[in-house]
Design an enzyme around this catalytic site. Structure first.
Site, mmCIF file in Angstrom:
data_model
loop_
_atom_site.group_PDB
_atom_site.id
_atom_site.type_symbol
_atom_site.label_atom_id
_atom_site.label_comp_id
_atom_site.label_asym_id
_atom_site.label_seq_id
_atom_site.Cartn_x
_atom_site.Cartn_y
_atom_site.Cartn_z
ATOM 1 N N PRO A 82 -21.640 -165.938 48.176
ATOM 2 C CA PRO A 82 -22.917 -165.786 47.471
ATOM 3 C C PRO A 82 -23.088 -166.884 46.420
ATOM 4 C CG PRO A 82 -21.722 -163.694 47.552
ATOM 5 C CD PRO A 82 -20.786 -164.756 48.037
ATOM 6 N N GLY A 108 -18.892 -162.644 36.561
ATOM 7 C CA GLY A 108 -17.593 -163.008 35.990
ATOM 8 C C GLY A 108 -17.138 -161.989 34.966
ATOM 9 N N ASP A 153 -15.653 -162.323 40.020
ATOM 10 C CA ASP A 153 -14.702 -163.370 39.636
ATOM 11 C C ASP A 153 -13.788 -162.863 38.524
ATOM 12 O OD1 ASP A 153 -14.272 -166.585 39.717
ATOM 13 O OD2 ASP A 153 -14.015 -165.829 37.669
ATOM 14 N N HIS A 205 -5.736 -171.668 38.628
ATOM 15 C CA HIS A 205 -6.560 -171.545 37.420
ATOM 16 C C HIS A 205 -6.600 -172.822 36.577
ATOM 17 C CE1 HIS A 205 -8.017 -168.153 34.523
ATOM 18 N NE2 HIS A 205 -8.670 -169.266 34.288
HETATM 19 P P1 NAP Z 1 -21.137 -167.257 30.202
HETATM 20 O O1 NAP Z 1 -21.409 -166.528 31.457
HETATM 21 O O2 NAP Z 1 -21.595 -168.652 30.015
HETATM 22 O O3 NAP Z 1 -21.724 -166.468 28.960
HETATM 23 C C1 NAP Z 1 -21.435 -165.125 28.711
HETATM 24 C C2 NAP Z 1 -22.131 -164.757 27.382
HETATM 25 O O4 NAP Z 1 -23.558 -164.754 27.556
HETATM 26 C C3 NAP Z 1 -21.735 -163.401 26.913
HETATM 27 O O5 NAP Z 1 -21.621 -163.468 25.505
HETATM 28 C C4 NAP Z 1 -22.932 -162.519 27.291
HETATM 29 O O6 NAP Z 1 -23.062 -161.470 26.361
HETATM 30 C C5 NAP Z 1 -24.079 -163.490 27.181
HETATM 31 N N1 NAP Z 1 -25.186 -163.204 28.118
HETATM 32 C C6 NAP Z 1 -25.087 -162.922 29.445
HETATM 33 N N2 NAP Z 1 -26.308 -162.771 29.992
HETATM 34 C C7 NAP Z 1 -27.212 -162.970 28.997
HETATM 35 C C8 NAP Z 1 -28.618 -162.949 28.948
HETATM 36 N N3 NAP Z 1 -29.350 -162.715 30.041
HETATM 37 N N4 NAP Z 1 -29.222 -163.179 27.749
HETATM 38 C C9 NAP Z 1 -28.492 -163.427 26.635
HETATM 39 N N5 NAP Z 1 -27.132 -163.452 26.631
HETATM 40 C C10 NAP Z 1 -26.500 -163.233 27.794
HETATM 41 O O7 NAP Z 1 -19.563 -167.268 29.867
HETATM 42 P P2 NAP Z 1 -18.184 -167.019 30.589
HETATM 43 O O8 NAP Z 1 -17.949 -165.556 30.716
HETATM 44 O O9 NAP Z 1 -17.167 -167.808 29.859
HETATM 45 O O10 NAP Z 1 -18.325 -167.650 32.049
HETATM 46 C C11 NAP Z 1 -18.703 -166.921 33.187
HETATM 47 C C12 NAP Z 1 -17.488 -166.581 34.067
HETATM 48 O O11 NAP Z 1 -16.842 -167.784 34.481
HETATM 49 C C13 NAP Z 1 -16.363 -165.821 33.371
HETATM 50 O O12 NAP Z 1 -16.654 -164.458 33.157
HETATM 51 C C14 NAP Z 1 -15.211 -166.077 34.296
HETATM 52 O O13 NAP Z 1 -15.272 -165.211 35.430
HETATM 53 C C15 NAP Z 1 -15.445 -167.536 34.659
HETATM 54 N N6 NAP Z 1 -14.676 -168.476 33.797
HETATM 55 C C16 NAP Z 1 -13.710 -169.236 34.383
HETATM 56 C C17 NAP Z 1 -12.981 -170.143 33.633
HETATM 57 C C18 NAP Z 1 -11.920 -170.956 34.291
HETATM 58 O O14 NAP Z 1 -11.103 -171.591 33.605
HETATM 59 N N7 NAP Z 1 -11.884 -170.994 35.617
HETATM 60 C C19 NAP Z 1 -13.217 -170.290 32.257
HETATM 61 C C20 NAP Z 1 -14.199 -169.503 31.690
HETATM 62 C C21 NAP Z 1 -14.929 -168.616 32.459
HETATM 63 P P3 NAP Z 1 -23.027 -159.906 26.796
HETATM 64 O O15 NAP Z 1 -21.815 -159.683 27.636
HETATM 65 O O16 NAP Z 1 -23.008 -159.192 25.484
HETATM 66 O O17 NAP Z 1 -24.308 -159.681 27.560
#
Ligand code: NAP
Length: 283
Positions: free
Chosen positions: A13, A18, A43, A107
């Site tokens: 998809p 995440g 994820d 990772h």
């Molecule tokens: P992100 O998705 O960029 O941002 C998440 C933040 O945005 C949270 O604080 C969330 O708050 C907020 N948010 C979400 N939807 C929103 C909306 N519609 N309006 C306003 N705020 C919103 O950050 P991320 O979690 O770091 O990245 C996404 C995923 O990527 C992770 O969960 C993980 O699975 C993966 N990741 C991988 C690595 C790697 O090294 N491979 C590193 C980082 C992340 P609320 O939860 O309070 O809504």
């Protein structure tokens, strides 16, 4: 749901969910909400310590396993890498309660990456990882991995958002058949992303939020995204991006927001390499 086709023919998809930084005790509820909202790509990672909760939510959801696309990740850990990778993979499978993983990612580009990759290739050959890939690999490390091993990573999951767009990296990856996946698609809200004036204006033009504009922009670039939210209304908002289209002018305007630099850290920073290499998971 729109999909992308990986270099081994598997489909994934273009938008998922995440669970980084969701505490284990909140993860089951969050994933249950995400599955109810329609997400089918999940994820997680051994390092997020919430694989068991993801597994419980999957089991209780009633969603057939073959409709799901589950990603988890191998952490940088002790040598010998091949045996350690097998042990880590088994542990993730057991915690998730699954008998196969759709996508298993390395990772970090650290440690004995070639040994880790050979261990991952083994899981792939056995069919217990339907696809294998990497995360946080800069082009030089990615090409090194590709040219010195049998299986080309299906995916490279890297920081990708309006302030760090990775167009050149995407082009290189695509030339090698590697699908780009964005982590931190919202830059975790850094740089006031959710009130950024240009993105807000484009959102107004479509009657959409900044979050929806960003996810739509990623999808139109064929970048797989996995936004995280613990709030059901945002989960619903973030998946509602398939009923509008950004124009070429809007895509070009968003391209001007690129700073070409990470908002988190550079995986080539020696201090960070040393710090992450020391981080050990318990089991
Ligand atoms: P992100 O998705 O960029 O941002 C998440 C933040 O945005 C949270 O604080 C969330 O708050 C907020 N948010 C979400 N939807 C929103 C909306 N519609 N309006 C306003 N705020 C919103 O950050 P991320 O979690 O770091 O990245 C996404 C995923 O990527 C992770 O969960 C993980 O699975 C993966 N990741 C991988 C690595 C790697 O090294 N491979 C590193 C980082 C992340 P609320 O939860 O309070 O809504």
């Amino acid at each position: 749901m729109q999909t992308v086709t990986l270099n081994n023919g598997a489909t994934m998809p273009i938008l998922g969910f995440g669970v980084y930084q969701i505490p284990p005790e909140q993860t089951e509820q969050a994933v249950t909400g995400a599955l109810a909202a329609g997400y089918r790509l999940l994820d997680t990672a051994a390092a997020y310590k919430n694989e068991e909760a993801v597994g419980r939510a999957i089991r209780n959801s009633g969603v057939p396993r073959d409709e799901l696309f589950v990603t988890t990740k191998l952490w940088v850990q002790d040598a010998p890498a091949e045996q350690n990778t097998e042990r880590a993979f088994e542990t993730s499978l057991a915690k998730l309660g699954l008998d196969y993983i759709d996508l298993y990612l390395m990772h970090q580009p650290y440690g004995d990456v070639h040994g880790q990759w050979r261990g991952m290739e083994e899981a792939y050959r056995e069919g217990r990882a339907e696809a294998i890939g990497v995360a946080n690999f800069h082009p030089d490390r990615l090409v090194d991995l590709i040219v010195n091993n049998d299986v080309t990573p299906a995916v490279n999951q890297i920081e990708t958002h309006p302030f760090f767009q990775r167009a050149a990296d995407q082009e290189l990856m695509s030339g090698h058949g590697v699908q780009i996946q964005s982590w931190g698609g919202f830059a975790e809200g850094r740089n006031n992303l959710f009130t950024q004036p240009l993105l807000s204006e484009i959102g107004r033009e479509h009657g959409k939020s900044v979050a929806q504009v960003v996810l739509r922009w990623l999808a139109q670039r064929d970048v797989v995204a996995i936004p995280k939210s613990v709030r059901p209304e945002r989960m619903a908002e973030n998946i509602d991006i398939f009923d509008f289209e950004l124009t070429d002018d809007q895509m070009a305007a968003i391209a001007t927001l690129d700073t070409g630099a990470s908002l988190f850290f550079d995986h080539r920073d020696p201090e960070m390499v040393a710090r992450l290499a020391k981080h050990r998971l318990d089991s």
